[in-house]
Design an enzyme around this catalytic site. Structure first.
Site, PDB file in Angstrom:
ATOM      1  N   LYS A  35     -27.870  28.986 -10.120  1.00 16.37           N
ATOM      2  CA  LYS A  35     -26.656  29.016  -9.129  1.00 16.37           C
ATOM      3  C   LYS A  35     -26.501  27.568  -9.502  1.00 16.37           C
ATOM      4  O   LYS A  35     -27.101  26.725  -9.669  1.00 16.37           O
ATOM      5  CB  LYS A  35     -27.339  29.389  -7.537  1.00 16.37           C
ATOM      6  CG  LYS A  35     -28.183  28.396  -6.947  1.00 16.37           C
ATOM      7  CD  LYS A  35     -28.507  29.056  -5.849  1.00 16.37           C
ATOM      8  CE  LYS A  35     -29.542  27.930  -5.166  1.00 16.37           C
ATOM      9  NZ  LYS A  35     -30.470  28.553  -4.216  1.00 16.37           N
ATOM     10  N   TYR A 255     -21.279  -5.667  -4.338  1.00 17.49           N
ATOM     11  CA  TYR A 255     -20.732  -5.747  -3.331  1.00 17.49           C
ATOM     12  C   TYR A 255     -21.415  -5.861  -1.977  1.00 17.49           C
ATOM     13  O   TYR A 255     -22.701  -5.550  -2.044  1.00 17.49           O
ATOM     14  CB  TYR A 255     -20.176  -4.033  -2.967  1.00 17.49           C
ATOM     15  CG  TYR A 255     -18.893  -3.629  -3.653  1.00 17.49           C
ATOM     16  CD1 TYR A 255     -17.763  -4.467  -3.591  1.00 17.49           C
ATOM     17  CD2 TYR A 255     -19.047  -3.129  -4.624  1.00 17.49           C
ATOM     18  CE1 TYR A 255     -16.693  -4.052  -4.589  1.00 17.49           C
ATOM     19  CE2 TYR A 255     -17.989  -2.489  -5.458  1.00 17.49           C
ATOM     20  CZ  TYR A 255     -16.713  -3.161  -5.537  1.00 17.49           C
ATOM     21  OH  TYR A 255     -15.935  -2.755  -6.389  1.00 17.49           O
TER      22      TYR A 255
HETATM   23  C1  LIG Z   1     -31.752  28.721  -4.614  1.00 20.17           C
HETATM   24  C2  LIG Z   1     -32.673  29.809  -4.116  1.00 20.17           C
HETATM   25  C3  LIG Z   1     -33.958  30.076  -4.485  1.00 20.17           C
HETATM   26  C4  LIG Z   1     -34.743  29.115  -5.381  1.00 20.17           C
HETATM   27  O1  LIG Z   1     -35.231  28.147  -4.474  1.00 20.17           O
HETATM   28  P1  LIG Z   1     -36.031  26.865  -5.046  1.00 20.17           P
HETATM   29  O2  LIG Z   1     -36.521  25.952  -4.033  1.00 20.17           O
HETATM   30  O3  LIG Z   1     -35.056  26.063  -6.009  1.00 20.17           O
HETATM   31  O4  LIG Z   1     -37.147  27.438  -5.960  1.00 20.17           O
HETATM   32  C5  LIG Z   1     -34.539  31.323  -4.283  1.00 20.17           C
HETATM   33  N1  LIG Z   1     -33.997  32.195  -3.408  1.00 20.17           N
HETATM   34  C6  LIG Z   1     -32.774  32.154  -3.101  1.00 20.17           C
HETATM   35  C7  LIG Z   1     -32.155  33.279  -2.209  1.00 20.17           C
HETATM   36  C8  LIG Z   1     -31.995  30.860  -3.239  1.00 20.17           C
HETATM   37  O5  LIG Z   1     -30.730  30.543  -2.766  1.00 20.17           O
END
Ligand SMILES: *Cc1c(COP(=O)(O)O)cnc(C)c1O
Length: 364
Positions: A35, A255
Site C-alpha cells: 500500500k 535558520y
Molecule cells: C499496513 C497494514 C499491515 C502491515 O503493517 P506493518 O506494521 O507494516 O507490518 C497489515 N495489515 C493491514 C490491514 C495494514 O493496513
C-alpha cells in the site's frame, strides 16, 4: 552533476527480508503489504521483485490495484479498505481484485452490486482497534448474507492489531481472543498478523500473514529487537556534500542559528532537506554517514539543505556521499531521533527525489 539527493532501492535486500518473513510465517501464506506505493518504495518494482515469494499483495485503492494489474502482476491483490464507493465494485471484480468489507454500508453495496464475476471478500472485524471493521456481534450476520448473495466467490476473515509493536501489551491477547470467539462458527481463511504480530504473537499467524514494514527491512517494534540483525535495508536516502566551511566558536549555521559552534568546527552542507522528505524535526545530533563515517546533523533542517558535523571526517570533500538512512544507518534509528516512525520517513519521500533500483530482480 544534477542535484544529488537520491533514493536507492535494493530489491535483493527486499527479497532477503521477504524470505525472513516467510521463515517466521511457517506454513501461512504471505500477503505483502505494498500500500501507499509500497511504503514509498514503488509498488510495481516491489511487487515484481516479490513475485514468486509473496502469495499476494495488499494495496490502498482501486488505482493501486489497477497499476499492478497493468504491470502484469497476476497474483492475488487485496484492497485493504475495500471500495470507497459502491460504483467501484464492478471494476474491482473486472480486474480480479479482492475487497475488504469493513462496514455495513459496504455489505449492502455488495449485495446490491451487479458484478462481472463474484468477488473474493475479506470480512474485517473490529476486535479493538476501533478504526475499520464490523463489530463481532455483526460479523456472523454479515457473513451469512454475503455467503448467500451469489456475489462472493470466497469469504475470508480479517482483523488488525492496534498494539502489536509492543509485544507485552495485554490488548494483543484480548484482540486475538475476541477474534477467535467472534469467528468460531464462521467458515473462511483467517488473517490477523502484521509484521510485529507475525514475529511476537505466533498464535496470530493463522492462514495468511500481512507483513509490511518488515519487508522494507525495519524492526517493527517500538523497542530494539534481535530481528533487526536479520534484516537488510531496502531504501537508502543519500546525497552529497556541496559546500564546506569552518565555523568560529559562537557562530551558528542555518535558520535561527539553533546550534552554535562551541569551538572552531568544520561543517559540511548537504543537498538534502525537508523538501526531499528528510524530517524537518530531526534535531541536532541525528546520525548521518559521511563517506561511510558516522557523524551528525547540526542546526535546523532547511527545505533543500542541511548541515553536518565534519569533525569526525577530517578528509571530507565536496562531492562526498552522505547517507541519511539505509545502508549502514537504520531508518528505525533516524525515526527515533526525529520523533516519528520509519513508515512516515519512507512514505514522505518527495516526488522530486530520483529513485534508482538495483538488485538481481532489477525490473529495468
Ligand atoms: C499496513 C497494514 C499491515 C502491515 O503493517 P506493518 O506494521 O507494516 O507490518 C497489515 N495489515 C493491514 C490491514 C495494514 O493496513
Amino acid at each position: 552533476m544534477s542535484r544529488p539527493a537520491l533514493v536507492t532501492i535494493d530489491l535483493d535486500n527486499l527479497r532477503h527480508n521477504c524470505a525472513v518473513a516467510r521463515r517466521h510465517a511457517g506454513p501461512a501464506r504471505l500477503l505483502a503489504m505494498v500500500k501507499a506505493n509500497a511504503y514509498g518504495h514503488g509498488s510495481v518494482p516491489v511487487a515484481r521483485a516479490l513475485s514468486g515469494l509473496a502469495d499476494g499483495f495488499g494495496v490502498s485503492s482501486l488505482e493501486e490495484g489497477i497499476a499492478l494489474r497493468a504491470a502484469g502482476i497476476d497474483a492475488e491483490i487485496l484492497l485493504l479498505a475495500g471500495c470507497f464507493a459502491p460504483g467501484e465494485l464492478a471494476e474491482i471484480a473486472a480486474q480480479r481484485l479482492q475487497a475488504v468489507v469493513h462496514a455495513e454500508w459496504q455489505v449492502r453495496a455488495l449485495l446490491a452490486a451487479r458484478l462481472p464475476r463474484p468477488l473474493v471478500v475479506w470480512l474485517k472485524l473490529d476486535t479493538g482497534m476501533h478504526r475499520l471493521g464490523l463489530s463481532p456481534a455483526a460479523a456472523a450476520d454479515a457473513h451469512g448474507r454475503l455467503a448467500a448473495s451469489g456475489r462472493v466467490a470466497e469469504l475470508r476473515l480479517l482483523m488488525h492489531f492496534a498494539c502489536a509493536d509492543v509485544p507485552e501489551d495485554p490488548r494483543n491477547h484480548q484482540q486475538l481472543a475476541a477474534f477467535t470467539t467472534a469467528t468460531a462458527g464462521l467458515s473462511g481463511a483467517r488473517s490477523l498478523a502484521n509484521s510485529a504480530a507475525l514475529l511476537a504473537l505466533p498464535e496470530s499467524r493463522a492462514d495468511w500473514v500481512r507483513p509490511g514494514i518488515l519487508l522494507y527491512g525495519v524492526n517493527p517494534f517500538t523497542e530494539p529487537h534481535p530481528i533487526a540483525a536479520e534484516l537488510r535495508p531496502v531504501m537508502t536516502m543519500s546525497s552529497r556534500l556541496i559546500a564546506l566551511r569552518t565555523l568560529a566558536a559562537g557562530e551558528g549555521t542555518g535558520y535561527g542559528s539553533d546550534w552554535t559552534a562551541p569551538r572552531a568546527t568544520r561543517i559540511g552542507i548537504v543537498a538534502m532537506g525537508y523538501g526531499d522528505g528528510y524530517p524537518r524535526h530531526a534535531p541536532t545530533g541525528t546520525p548521518v554517514l559521511v563517506k561511510g563515517q558516522p557523524t551528525r546533523i547540526l542546526g535546523r533542517v532547511s527545505m533543500d539543505l542541511v548541515a553536518v558535523d565534519l569533525e569526525p571526517v577530517a578528509d571530507a570533500e565536496v562531492g562526498d556521499a552522505v547517507v541519511f538512512w539505509g545502508e549502514g544507518l537504520t531508518a528505525w534509528e533516524i525515526a527515533r531521533h526525529a520523533g516519528t516512525i520509519a513508515y512516515a520517513l519512507f512514505t514522505g519521500i518527495n516526488a522530486r527525489v530520483p529513485v534508482r533500483y538495483r538488485g538481481a530482480a532489477d525490473p529495468r
